[in-house]
Design a protein around this motif. Structure first.
Motif, PDB file in Angstrom:
ATOM      1  N   ARG A 160       0.804  -1.210   0.000  1.00 11.92           N
ATOM      2  CA  ARG A 160       0.000   0.000   0.000  1.00 11.92           C
ATOM      3  C   ARG A 160       0.848   1.277   0.000  1.00 11.92           C
ATOM      4  O   ARG A 160       0.403   2.316  -0.413  1.00 11.92           O
ATOM      5  CB  ARG A 160      -0.930   0.021   1.215  1.00 11.92           C
ATOM      6  CG  ARG A 160      -1.786  -1.220   1.257  1.00 11.92           C
ATOM      7  CD  ARG A 160      -2.653  -1.205   2.502  1.00 11.92           C
ATOM      8  NE  ARG A 160      -3.398  -2.457   2.579  1.00 11.92           N
ATOM      9  CZ  ARG A 160      -4.528  -2.672   1.927  1.00 11.92           C
ATOM     10  NH1 ARG A 160      -5.037  -1.743   1.173  1.00 11.92           N
ATOM     11  NH2 ARG A 160      -5.153  -3.832   2.041  1.00 11.92           N
TER      12      ARG A 160
ATOM     13  N   LYS B   1     -15.954   8.737  -0.185  1.00 11.92           N
ATOM     14  CA  LYS B   1     -14.814   8.850  -1.094  1.00 11.92           C
ATOM     15  C   LYS B   1     -13.614   9.512  -0.421  1.00 11.92           C
ATOM     16  O   LYS B   1     -12.789  10.149  -1.078  1.00 11.92           O
ATOM     17  CB  LYS B   1     -15.217   9.641  -2.332  1.00 11.92           C
ATOM     18  CG  LYS B   1     -16.326   8.990  -3.146  1.00 11.92           C
ATOM     19  CD  LYS B   1     -16.655   9.783  -4.402  1.00 11.92           C
ATOM     20  CE  LYS B   1     -17.743   9.112  -5.214  1.00 11.92           C
ATOM     21  NZ  LYS B   1     -18.076   9.878  -6.439  1.00 11.92           N
TER      22      LYS B   1
ATOM     23  N   ALA C  51     -10.033  10.190   1.141  1.00 14.14           N
ATOM     24  CA  ALA C  51      -8.702   9.727   0.713  1.00 14.14           C
ATOM     25  C   ALA C  51      -7.648  10.396   1.582  1.00 14.14           C
ATOM     26  O   ALA C  51      -7.827  11.525   2.050  1.00 14.14           O
ATOM     27  CB  ALA C  51      -8.470  10.051  -0.756  1.00 14.14           C
ATOM     28  N   MET C  52      -6.565   9.678   1.816  1.00 17.24           N
ATOM     29  CA  MET C  52      -5.473  10.216   2.625  1.00 17.24           C
ATOM     30  C   MET C  52      -4.194   9.499   2.226  1.00 17.24           C
ATOM     31  O   MET C  52      -4.132   8.273   2.221  1.00 17.24           O
ATOM     32  CB  MET C  52      -5.743  10.018   4.131  1.00 17.24           C
ATOM     33  CG  MET C  52      -4.617  10.504   5.030  1.00 17.24           C
ATOM     34  SD  MET C  52      -4.982  10.284   6.788  1.00 17.24           S
ATOM     35  CE  MET C  52      -6.255  11.513   7.028  1.00 17.24           C
ATOM     36  N   ASP C  53      -3.179  10.274   1.883  1.00 15.73           N
ATOM     37  CA  ASP C  53      -1.912   9.658   1.492  1.00 15.73           C
ATOM     38  C   ASP C  53      -1.139   9.242   2.737  1.00 15.73           C
ATOM     39  O   ASP C  53      -1.389   9.743   3.840  1.00 15.73           O
ATOM     40  CB  ASP C  53      -1.081  10.621   0.639  1.00 15.73           C
ATOM     41  CG  ASP C  53      -0.734  11.889   1.399  1.00 15.73           C
ATOM     42  OD1 ASP C  53       0.311  11.900   2.063  1.00 15.73           O
ATOM     43  OD2 ASP C  53      -1.534  12.864   1.344  1.00 15.73           O
TER      44      ASP C  53
ATOM     45  N   GLN D  77     -14.935  -0.543   4.147  1.00 21.46           N
ATOM     46  CA  GLN D  77     -15.029   0.458   3.092  1.00 21.46           C
ATOM     47  C   GLN D  77     -16.484   0.688   2.709  1.00 21.46           C
ATOM     48  O   GLN D  77     -16.881   1.802   2.360  1.00 21.46           O
ATOM     49  CB  GLN D  77     -14.214   0.027   1.879  1.00 21.46           C
ATOM     50  CG  GLN D  77     -14.069   1.120   0.812  1.00 21.46           C
ATOM     51  CD  GLN D  77     -13.093   0.736  -0.269  1.00 21.46           C
ATOM     52  OE1 GLN D  77     -12.568  -0.369  -0.274  1.00 21.46           O
ATOM     53  NE2 GLN D  77     -12.844   1.645  -1.194  1.00 21.46           N
TER      54      GLN D  77
ATOM     55  N   SER E 119     -17.863   3.385   4.654  1.00 24.39           N
ATOM     56  CA  SER E 119     -17.129   4.647   4.466  1.00 24.39           C
ATOM     57  C   SER E 119     -15.945   4.772   5.405  1.00 24.39           C
ATOM     58  O   SER E 119     -15.512   5.876   5.744  1.00 24.39           O
ATOM     59  CB  SER E 119     -18.072   5.851   4.638  1.00 24.39           C
ATOM     60  OG  SER E 119     -19.127   5.799   3.702  1.00 24.39           O
TER      61      SER E 119
ATOM     62  N   HIS F  79     -12.057   3.617   5.583  1.00 24.59           N
ATOM     63  CA  HIS F  79     -11.049   3.126   4.651  1.00 24.59           C
ATOM     64  C   HIS F  79      -9.801   2.662   5.396  1.00 24.59           C
ATOM     65  O   HIS F  79      -9.485   3.170   6.473  1.00 24.59           O
ATOM     66  CB  HIS F  79     -10.690   4.226   3.648  1.00 24.59           C
ATOM     67  CG  HIS F  79     -11.875   4.845   2.980  1.00 24.59           C
ATOM     68  ND1 HIS F  79     -12.458   4.316   1.851  1.00 24.59           N
ATOM     69  CD2 HIS F  79     -12.627   5.938   3.317  1.00 24.59           C
ATOM     70  CE1 HIS F  79     -13.490   5.055   1.504  1.00 24.59           C
ATOM     71  NE2 HIS F  79     -13.625   6.055   2.378  1.00 24.59           N
TER      72      HIS F  79
ATOM     73  N   ALA G 102      -5.724   2.181   5.775  1.00 25.55           N
ATOM     74  CA  ALA G 102      -4.441   2.743   5.355  1.00 25.55           C
ATOM     75  C   ALA G 102      -3.345   1.690   5.335  1.00 25.55           C
ATOM     76  O   ALA G 102      -2.448   1.729   4.499  1.00 25.55           O
ATOM     77  CB  ALA G 102      -4.046   3.899   6.280  1.00 25.55           C
TER      78      ALA G 102
ATOM     79  N   GLN H 258     -13.576  10.327   7.034  1.00 27.04           N
ATOM     80  CA  GLN H 258     -13.749  11.772   6.973  1.00 27.04           C
ATOM     81  C   GLN H 258     -15.213  12.108   7.136  1.00 27.04           C
ATOM     82  O   GLN H 258     -16.097  11.450   6.570  1.00 27.04           O
ATOM     83  CB  GLN H 258     -13.234  12.311   5.630  1.00 27.04           C
ATOM     84  CG  GLN H 258     -13.337  13.820   5.502  1.00 27.04           C
ATOM     85  CD  GLN H 258     -12.864  14.303   4.143  1.00 27.04           C
ATOM     86  OE1 GLN H 258     -12.617  13.512   3.253  1.00 27.04           O
ATOM     87  NE2 GLN H 258     -12.742  15.609   3.978  1.00 27.04           N
TER      88      GLN H 258
END
Length: 847
Positions: free
Chosen positions: A9, A730, A732-734, A774, A777, A779, A781, A797
């Motif tokens: 990942r 939806k 998202a987080m890097d 998921q 909602s 997710h 990491a 989020q």
């Protein structure tokens, strides 16, 4: 702070190898130079080939693909230079495994080298040919191996024997059909080279052991290896073999069953000089033979202990620390079986200042084992010196050793005084270890309670931080409350600081100690008991909650019965349970001179996957961790609902508890914060015995809740439920943002709850859980671990807002529990998100 670092990942940029060539041109240049030298016979050609071969091998070693040079390397191998041959064989063996098609190019030149005039080249070529391990080339191995087994040179025959074993693992049927096992047996009994004989023995043992499951003939051949002619033949040639071969043969001799006692003495006399061998493995192998042969001869077996004692003690003081530890492990096993024989040699087990800690720890165990009435004083005096050691783990072990000796009934008076002196030392770890030992001492020798309690009473609970030590102190406060004036008040202060105590073991002991003290000093403990039960019922740890609920229901049923259950008359403990059964110890003894002795467990416990047990959590999930959270940051669990308090009710009771309790038959456990109980018992129902009746009796009709101070003002009307939390599907987080945010945010909530059985089954495929969350909602990491421990990092989020929630979820499939830590930008909604996360996890695996 844990770091989400799952390889699938979180991509990382590859770093170029320092030895990597600048481009394909360099490999092409090597290829051109090798081709030019392949047919050259000019002087100095071999030197030039060496330089090029070294460069090729160096590239291959650092992982650069130089398989395109295969044909050129093979062509350059046509030389008499043995160094070039070795490098070429190394290259060929490496690429033949990953590219069987290239291996076909090597067959001709390897077969040709197998017939070279130089025996060294013949042997190297045969070894390389058998090391290709390509199933399609099996037919090319049979001929060279047959010639190798008949070769005039011992080195070639030795290589050929191991080649037969390699062939067996590639194609067992080919090996057996070629009658190679019979040829090996003939070589073993007739070859003049001792190393060839040793290799034959090893190969035959492995081949016939594998074949015995399917072939009765192979089973008979395996048994024939342990026949008298073979054993005596090997024993008569034993001194010709090297140390490795001697160990192999000694291990086989240990399995031999002699026909009579004369045969036993003959073998022992023949091996007598092996006890003085310089190699420790040979000595231990000989010791195993002596012990196994004399198991049925009690008197001789004891004499064997006396005979082997000196060689083993000599080995412990010579050689490397690793060898000393291995020999000490075997000595420890012997000491446990016959401590009296080693009692006079206790000084050999004194610790040296320059020894590593693992050797010192084992010596402390041996000092404990050999202690008896004649040497206890000297041993304890030596151990007390170690208590001040700068090496804290060794100091702890030395204190434990003193306690173990005290429990063996040797010179108890003097040892008790030493332990009490430890309690007065101003070192936290010394005090902690001593408290645990004093508790065990009082369980076995209650007559020492007066002297011990006098010293323990001066120790402040605030100065004891280690869970086991604090639990021991609390146990003594409850068990000897009548002898310790301040016991109720110390327990009261501990109950007041309930939320600050993170150890469930301490909280469990505290509940029991408060109950015991209440039965002895009821007026002083009445309020404290109520506070302890209320705190226990709201505790997030299931065991603590269940015990508090059990005590509450027991008191509600009958106080006299509760006293008989919680504080019955106790007899002194005569023998403490051993960590190992006699069967396990005997199994370890049967596996003498193996890793079983070093690990102190039978081989099946560390070889078979089924018996490996649970590894350390940090070892399994260490790669996932982005940091370590301090225990001080863990927030207390939220209020436990009434449904959690009914976990111990039967199905009928649960149904009844939902109905109006006008008849007093149904009740609910008290809630955190002192909420009122649904039912009460009269003073007559309470039946408080005269020994524990409070000084001011309660009026008739006063309930248990009133007695324990559990009743408070009526609960406020429930407020309107907060609006439901909505998450961004939806989000998202890097990885970098996740890591940075996890480091910055404190823990908002920490909770532990059970996972349903269907979810545990589905968890065997963790990807299913990721998809399930998921869908809610939430997710993932990073994820990882293996049964029974799985670890996940989730993020979510809030819908239409940038507010984020970070989650660390650790699921233990053996305990069926999930430990969840949540960090949130908006702490006010953290509880709502926790409820959503728990709800999502509770439905995992459900149809």
């Amino acid at each position: 702070m844990p770091r989400p670092s799952h390889p699938s990942r979180f991509p990382s940029s590859p770093s170029p190898s320092p030895s990597q060539p600048s481009g394909k041109g360099e490999v092409s240049d090597l290829k051109l130079q090798l081709r030019q030298l392949a047919g050259s016979r000019a002087p100095g050609t071999d030197d030039s080939k060496r330089d090029l071969f070294k460069k090729v091998i160096s590239y291959m070693t650092v992982g650069i693909d130089v398989s395109s040079l295969f044909s050129e390397m093979v062509m350059c191998s046509a030389t008499a230079d043995i160094v070039l041959k070795k490098m070429c064989y190394l290259y060929v063996g490496n690429y033949a495994k990953v590219n069987p098609d290239l291996a076909l190019l090597t067959i001709n030149f390897l077969q040709k080298d197998c017939k070279d005039d130089d025996p060294m080249i013949r042997g190297l070529a045969l070894r390389s040919l058998c090391s290709l391990r390509v199933a399609n080339l099996v037919e090319y191995l049979v001929g060279p191996l047959g010639l190798g087994l008949k070769d005039a040179n011992g080195y070639v025959r030795m290589v050929a024997v191991i080649g037969v074993l390699k062939l067996y693992h590639i194609s067992a049927s080919t090996c057996v059909d070629a009658d190679f096992p019979t040829m090996l047996k003939h070589l073993m009994l007739n070859d003049p080279d001792s190393q060839v004989v040793a290799n034959c023995l090893t190969a035959l043992q492995e081949i016939w052991s594998a074949e015995a499951t399917n072939s009765e003939e192979a089973s008979k051949e395996r048994e024939a290896l342990l026949s008298k002619p073979v054993i005596y033949y090997l024993l008569n040639r034993l001194k010709e073999f090297n140390e490795w071969a001697q160990c192999t043969m000694l291990d086989m001799v240990a399995k031999y069953v002699p026909s009579d006692s004369n045969e036993i003495f003959d073998i022992m006399n023949l091996l007598e000089d092996r006890l003085q061998h310089a190699n420790g493995a040979v000595v231990l192998g000989t010791v195993k033979v002596f012990l196994q042969l004399t198991l049925s001869m009690t008197d001789v077996h004891q004499q064997v202990y006396e005979r082997i004692k000196a060689p083993l003690l000599t080995l412990t003081s010579s050689g490397s620390p690793e060898q000393s530890y291995a020999v000490l492990s075997h000595l420890h096993l012997l000491v446990m079986r016959a401590p009296i024989l080693f009692a006079s040699d206790y000084k050999h087990f004194y610790c040296q200042y320059n020894e590593p800690s693992y050797v010192k720890k084992l010596k402390l165990e041996m000092l404990t084992a050999v202690a008896n009435a004649s040497n206890t004083y000297e041993i304890v005096t030596e151990l007390c010196e170690y208590a001040a050691n700068v090496d804290i783990p060794i100091a702890r072990e030395s204190i434990r050793a003193v306690g173990k000796i005290a429990l063996q009934q040797y010179d108890v008076n003097a040892i008790v005084d030493r332990l009490l002196q430890f309690l007065e030392m101003e070192k936290d770890y010394v005090t902690a270890e001593a408290l645990v030992l004093v508790k065990d001492l009082l369980r076995k020798y209650p007559q020492w309670s007066h002297d011990c309690i006098a010293v323990v009473g001066n120790i402040s609970s605030k100065n004891v931080q280690e869970p086991k030590a604090k639990a021991a102190l609390i146990w003594m406060l409850g068990e000897y409350a009548q002898d310790m004036t301040d016991a109720p008040y110390v327990l009261e202060s501990l109950v007041e600081n309930w939320d600050e105590e993170h150890s469930s073991e301490v909280r469990l002991h505290l509940l029991t100690a408060v109950m015991k003290c209440f039965f002895r000093r009821a007026p002083e403990m009445q309020k404290t008991l109520g506070a302890a039960l209320a705190a226990g019922l709201s505790d997030f740890h299931q065991d603590v909650h269940d015990r508090a609920l059990f005590y509450y229901r027991l008191l509600k049923y009958d106080v006299a019965t509760a006293e008989r259950v919680v504080n019955p008359p106790k007899q002194a403990v005569s023998v403490f349970a051993d960590t190992q059964s006699n069967e396990v110890k005997d199994r370890i003894f049967d596996e003498f001179n193996s890793l079983s002795v070093v690990y102190q467990k039978p081989s099946y416990m560390f070889i078979d996957k089924e018996h490996r047990g649970v590894f350390e959590f940090s070892e399994e999930l260490g790669n996932l961790s982005i940091g370590v959270e301090s225990a001080d940051n863990i927030v207390a669990a939220q209020i436990v609902g009434a449904t959690d308090n009914d976990l111990l009710l039967s199905t009928e009771e649960k149904e009844e508890s939902t109905v109006s309790s006008s008849n007093g038959s149904a009740y609910s456990a008290p809630l955190y914060g002192g909420s009122s109980l649904a039912s009460s018992l009269s003073q007559s129902e309470l039946a408080v015995s005269s020994s524990i009746t409070p000084a001011n009796p309660s009026p008739t009709g006063l309930s248990l809740d009133d007695l324990l101070g559990l009743v408070s003002s009526p609960a406020p009307a429930p407020s309107s439920s907060p609006p439901s939390l909505k998450l961004n599907p939806k989000a998202a987080m890097d990885p970098a943002t996740f890591q940075q945010k996890w480091r910055q945010l404190p823990i908002s909530l920490s909770q532990e709850f059970f996972v349903n059985p269907q979810g545990l089954v589905a968890l065997m495929t963790p990807q299913i859980l990721l998809r399930h969350m998921q869908g809610q909602s939430i997710h993932c990491a990073a994820s990882g671990g293996q049964a029974p421990n799985f670890k996940f990092f989730f993020f979510a989020q809030k819908a239409e807002e940038p507010s984020m929630y970070l989650v660390e979820c650790v699921i233990n499939s053996s305990s069926s529990k999930a430990q969840v830590k949540i960090k949130a930008d908006d702490k006010s909604t953290a509880e709502a998100f926790l409820a959503m996360f728990q709800s999502a996890l509770s439905t995992f695996g459900m149809p």
